[in-house]
Design a protein around this motif. Sequence first.
Motif, short mmCIF file in Angstrom:
data_model
loop_
_atom_site.label_atom_id
_atom_site.label_comp_id
_atom_site.label_asym_id
_atom_site.label_seq_id
_atom_site.Cartn_x
_atom_site.Cartn_y
_atom_site.Cartn_z
N LEU A 34 0.81 -1.21 0.00
CA LEU A 34 0.00 0.00 0.00
C LEU A 34 0.85 1.26 0.00
N HIS A 35 1.94 1.25 0.73
CA HIS A 35 2.88 2.37 0.75
C HIS A 35 4.29 1.81 0.57
N SER A 36 5.09 2.54 -0.16
CA SER A 36 6.47 2.14 -0.38
C SER A 36 7.40 3.31 -0.07
N SER A 37 8.53 3.00 0.53
CA SER A 37 9.52 4.06 0.80
C SER A 37 10.12 4.59 -0.49
N ALA A 38 9.86 3.91 -1.60
CA ALA A 38 10.42 4.31 -2.89
C ALA A 38 9.48 5.21 -3.69
N SER A 39 8.26 5.45 -3.20
CA SER A 39 7.31 6.26 -3.96
C SER A 39 6.44 7.10 -3.02
N ASP A 40 5.77 8.09 -3.58
CA ASP A 40 4.94 9.00 -2.78
C ASP A 40 3.66 8.31 -2.30
N ILE A 41 3.15 8.78 -1.19
CA ILE A 41 1.89 8.29 -0.64
C ILE A 41 0.74 8.97 -1.39
N GLU A 42 -0.12 8.17 -1.99
CA GLU A 42 -1.28 8.71 -2.71
C GLU A 42 -2.54 8.69 -1.86
N PHE A 43 -2.63 7.68 -0.96
CA PHE A 43 -3.83 7.52 -0.15
C PHE A 43 -3.44 7.19 1.29
N ALA A 44 -4.27 7.65 2.22
CA ALA A 44 -4.23 7.14 3.59
C ALA A 44 -5.27 6.03 3.69
N TYR A 45 -4.99 5.03 4.53
CA TYR A 45 -5.87 3.86 4.66
C TYR A 45 -6.31 3.70 6.11
N PHE A 46 -7.60 3.44 6.27
CA PHE A 46 -8.20 3.19 7.59
C PHE A 46 -8.77 1.77 7.57
N PRO A 47 -8.05 0.79 8.10
CA PRO A 47 -8.52 -0.60 8.03
C PRO A 47 -9.86 -0.80 8.72
N GLU A 97 -11.04 -5.45 4.31
CA GLU A 97 -11.49 -4.17 3.77
C GLU A 97 -10.83 -3.01 4.50
N ALA A 98 -10.68 -1.90 3.77
CA ALA A 98 -10.17 -0.66 4.34
C ALA A 98 -10.84 0.51 3.66
N VAL A 99 -10.90 1.62 4.36
CA VAL A 99 -11.36 2.88 3.76
C VAL A 99 -10.13 3.64 3.31
N LYS A 100 -10.12 4.06 2.05
CA LYS A 100 -8.99 4.86 1.58
C LYS A 100 -9.47 6.27 1.25
N ILE A 101 -8.58 7.23 1.55
CA ILE A 101 -8.88 8.64 1.33
C ILE A 101 -7.66 9.27 0.66
N PRO A 102 -7.84 10.04 -0.40
CA PRO A 102 -6.70 10.67 -1.04
C PRO A 102 -5.88 11.51 -0.07
#
Length: 232
Positions: A34-47, A97-102
């Motif tokens: 979902l997140h990588s130290s090699a790329s920017d964060i596009e979304f926050a996730y709320f499991p 499932e998770a809720v994702k928000i930009p």
Amino acid sequence: MAAENHLLSLLDASALALLKPHMRTISVEHGELLHSSASDIEFAYFPRSCIISVLATTDQGATAETSIVGREGMIGSSTIHGITTSFADSIVQVAGEAVKIPAAEVHRAGRESESFRKIVALFDLSLLAQSQQSTACQALHQVENRAARWLMQCRRRLGSNDIRLTQEFFGQMLGVQRTTINLVERTLQNAGLIQIGRGRISILDAEGLQGVSCDCYERIEKRYEELLGPLE
């Protein structure tokens, strides 16, 4: 939708109104990055019904789990400050499932809602406490105690006694070889605490499993409750 993630359930009406139009409930699969130290964060996730492992990585490519996040929290909390670079990798440990928000919407809501900023700040403190306690646990406690603690944390964050988990991944998260985790699983199963299935571990006796766990589990959960209240 919000009630299934504890952080979202704590938001006041004005903060939730800022985020709700941008919420999307998705299914995430085991092993998904979902997140990588090699790329920017596009979304926050709320499991809601999944668990995310936060992994620190060395230059040589070795990884170690620093914390886990389930329905009690979020990943990508730095986005509230407009920071979209990730220091660690976030990988799905248990599908669900998770809720994702930009990320941009999390940042905007953080600027406009003091209550949202406060809740995220408190969660970050709880995550720091988990990371610190887990580091001590890894260094000081036996693998059987650490395994019991880890399973209890998963149970708490899933709200379920059934954990979809492969033996290989379980061993990786504890930093031990598969032969070692096989022995630990068999010991806990023979004691009547868990039942091992194909790609699944069922907790049969949570009280007994907590008794095997080191006190790190209680310390981690107590700190969370001090900051954000009980996780139902």
